[in-house]
Write an enzyme that holds these catalytic residues in place. Structure first.
Site, PDB file in Angstrom:
ATOM      1  N   LYS A 191      57.088  55.400  53.473  1.00 19.94           N
ATOM      2  CA  LYS A 191      58.400  55.019  54.007  1.00 19.94           C
ATOM      3  C   LYS A 191      58.760  53.653  53.450  1.00 19.94           C
ATOM      4  CE  LYS A 191      61.595  56.529  56.925  1.00 19.94           C
ATOM      5  NZ  LYS A 191      62.006  57.895  57.301  1.00 19.94           N
ATOM      6  N   GLN A 225      55.210  59.965  59.150  1.00 19.66           N
ATOM      7  CA  GLN A 225      55.573  60.818  58.020  1.00 19.66           C
ATOM      8  C   GLN A 225      54.370  61.589  57.483  1.00 19.66           C
ATOM      9  OE1 GLN A 225      59.077  60.133  56.943  1.00 19.66           O
ATOM     10  NE2 GLN A 225      58.867  62.202  56.140  1.00 19.66           N
ATOM     11  N   ASP A 263      67.473  57.556  54.957  1.00 20.36           N
ATOM     12  CA  ASP A 263      67.164  57.421  56.388  1.00 20.36           C
ATOM     13  C   ASP A 263      68.359  56.654  56.953  1.00 20.36           C
ATOM     14  OD1 ASP A 263      64.753  57.772  58.441  1.00 20.36           O
ATOM     15  OD2 ASP A 263      65.562  55.788  58.820  1.00 20.36           O
ATOM     16  N   THR A 308      68.082  68.020  58.326  1.00 20.52           N
ATOM     17  CA  THR A 308      67.362  67.473  59.483  1.00 20.52           C
ATOM     18  C   THR A 308      68.016  67.943  60.783  1.00 20.52           C
ATOM     19  OG1 THR A 308      66.813  65.566  58.127  1.00 20.52           O
ATOM     20  CG2 THR A 308      66.399  65.365  60.471  1.00 20.52           C
TER      21      THR A 308
END
Ligand code: NDP
Length: 449
Positions: A129, A114, A169, A213
């Site tokens: 994360k 990330q 996520d 995304t």
């Protein structure tokens, strides 16, 4: 471990010793270090300032107990994580994953990736994360809510719009972000929209975040195609997964004239030669929270469901792995190469094993790593933070145009950097080096902190 610059080799060995048993983290570090040899040779200040060693050590790692009651009244205990990896460029930023496979090594691999991904976007966001080994599959809405509330009851003290901004996520979508945001608001008595991204449109969310995304990955591939005078028109595409990233990748491929002929979940894959029926897939996956075989059943004879085999056996021009890490093995890569696949772009984080990546490179398949190809999600999260900070909201078309422009710039930056460091056309080198240099320069400027 052949191929690492001598200084980088020593750093890699230290990472292995200090983080024993965290295989995915080692893999992610190794992948970045393999690209940095020419950078260290040209700029010894990065190695001398311990920049790379510091990058491999998270600024802060939080592990906590998450107790909650299931619907039968039984107490359940899970483990929660937040790894705040690097804040040189902005507040820590990265998603939360709820999946039984989550442990510290997975969170660290994702947090490390990330840093470079966020750097590549050119936006002011650091890397982090988090997540939990909680398995949302089969849980009721009430159970999900109780779990999220308990998770946030610990997490809230570590996050904030200027500190750390989590998002979704695997296993964390808008429903979970809603429960997490509700609990944060309740505990802090603050409507601090910028503390989480991926929110609903009526409570601080951004247009296009849900799609970002998947759309971004396809925009990136569109740039690759354009660079050789091609387009999606008439291309056969295989997508793995059928979650958030996969669904919106499929939507954009179809909008640009390609045909997605197969997609999957952890139970198997469906092959649908006329093209995946996206309305049906959304109904099965987003509304019914069903399985991929429910899609095949509802499609009648048009789609075939296959279990126990790899989706990568389906011939295609373009492959978009959008499910999870290490899902494309060397054997899968060989099947793709033999069927004539020309482009592989990672919608998921690190879905291709090192062996698969090596095979693609040797075969001349153009390969776009996740930290570049799937950066559209976090870039749009940063746009959500901008809108929250100015109490504004932009329309869909403007936001999508910004996303497309960001993906074009990332693509061009990868190619230009790869050229500059003597590896023309190598998106892996370009993404790693360009992402590294921006964050490394900020770290040098901020001193030894
Ligand atoms: P979702 O939970 O929405 O979907 C994940 C999909 O992958 C599901 O269809 C799931 O199937 C499938 N899957 C998970 N594990 C496996 C497995 N072992 N084998 C086959 N299929 C599997 O997650 P997202 O779409 O949000 O995330 C997918 C990937 O994209 C992850 O790697 C994530 O880190 C990455 N990513 C996501 C971003 C985002 O904005 N959401 C941003 C950048 C990257 P099942 O339901 O059966 O488990």
């Amino acid at each position: 471990m052949a191929g690492l610059h001598e200084k980088l080799q020593a750093i890699y060995e230290e990472v292995g010793q200090r983080n024993a048993g965290e295989q995915e983290f080692h893999q992610a570090v190794y992948e970045v270090l393999t690209s940095l040899g020419p950078v260290v040779a040209k700029h010894p200040e990065y190695a001398d300032g311990a920049i790379i060693r510091r990058l491999c050590e998270p600024e802060r790692q939080i592990i906590f107990r998450v107790p909650w009651h299931d619907d039968s009244g039984a107490a359940q205990i899970n483990r929660g994580f937040r790894v705040e990896f690097n804040s040189a460029l902005g507040p820590f930023k990265g998603g939360l994953r709820f999946h039984p496979s989550v442990y510290l090594g997975i969170v660290k691999f994702l947090g490390f990736e990330q840093i470079f991904k966020n750097s590549l976007t050119g936006l002011p966001i650091g890397g982090g994360k988090g997540g939990s080994d909680f398995d949302p599959k089969g849980r009721s809405d009430a159970e999900i809510m109780r779990f999220c509330q308990s998770f946030m009851t610990e997490l809230y003290r570590h996050i904030g719009e200027y500190t750390d901004v989590p998002a979704g996520d695997i296993g964390v979508g808008m429903r979970e972000i809603g429960y997490l945001f509700g609990q944060y608001k309740r505990i802090t008595n603050r409507y601090e929209s910028g503390v989480l991204t991926g929110k609903g449109l009526t409570w601080g969310g951004s247009q296009v975040r849900t799609e970002a995304t998947g759309y971004g990955t396809v925009f990136f591939v569109d740039e690759i195609l354009r660079s050789s005078g091609q387009s999606f028109e008439g291309k056969q595409v295989v997508v793995s997964g059928s979650g958030n990233v996969a669904i919106y990748a499929i939507e954009k491929v179809h909008a640009l004239g390609g045909t997605v002929v197969a997609c999957s979940d952890s139970g198997g894959y469906v092959r649908d030669e006329k093209g995946i029926d996206l309305d049906l897939l959304k109904e099965v996956k987003e509304l019914r929270r069903g399985r991929i075989e429910d899609y095949a059943e509802a499609r009648g004879g048009a789609a075939e469901v296959v279990t126990g085999r790899s989706v990568w056996e389906v011939p295609c021009d373009i492959a978009l792995p959008c499910a999870t890490q290490n899902e494309v093995s060397g054997t899968d890569a060989t099947m793709l190469i033999n069927s004539g696949c020309q482009i592989v772009a990672e919608g998921a984080n690190m879905p291709c094993t090192p062996e698969a990546v090596k095979f693609f490179e040797e075969a001349g398949v153009r390969f776009a790593p996740g930290k570049a190809a799937n950066a559209g999600g976090v870039a749009t999260s940063a746009l959500e933070m901008q809108q929250n900070a100015s109490r504004d909201s932009w329309n869909f078309d403007d936001t999508e145009a910004r996303l497309a422009e960001i993906m074009r710039r990332i693509h061009d930056r990868c190619l230009a950097t790869a050229d500059e460091y003597g590896q023309p056309g190598n998106y892996v080198a370009g993404a790693n080096i360009a992402g590294f240099i921006r964050v490394a320069d900020a770290m040098l400027a901020l001193g030894l902190v």
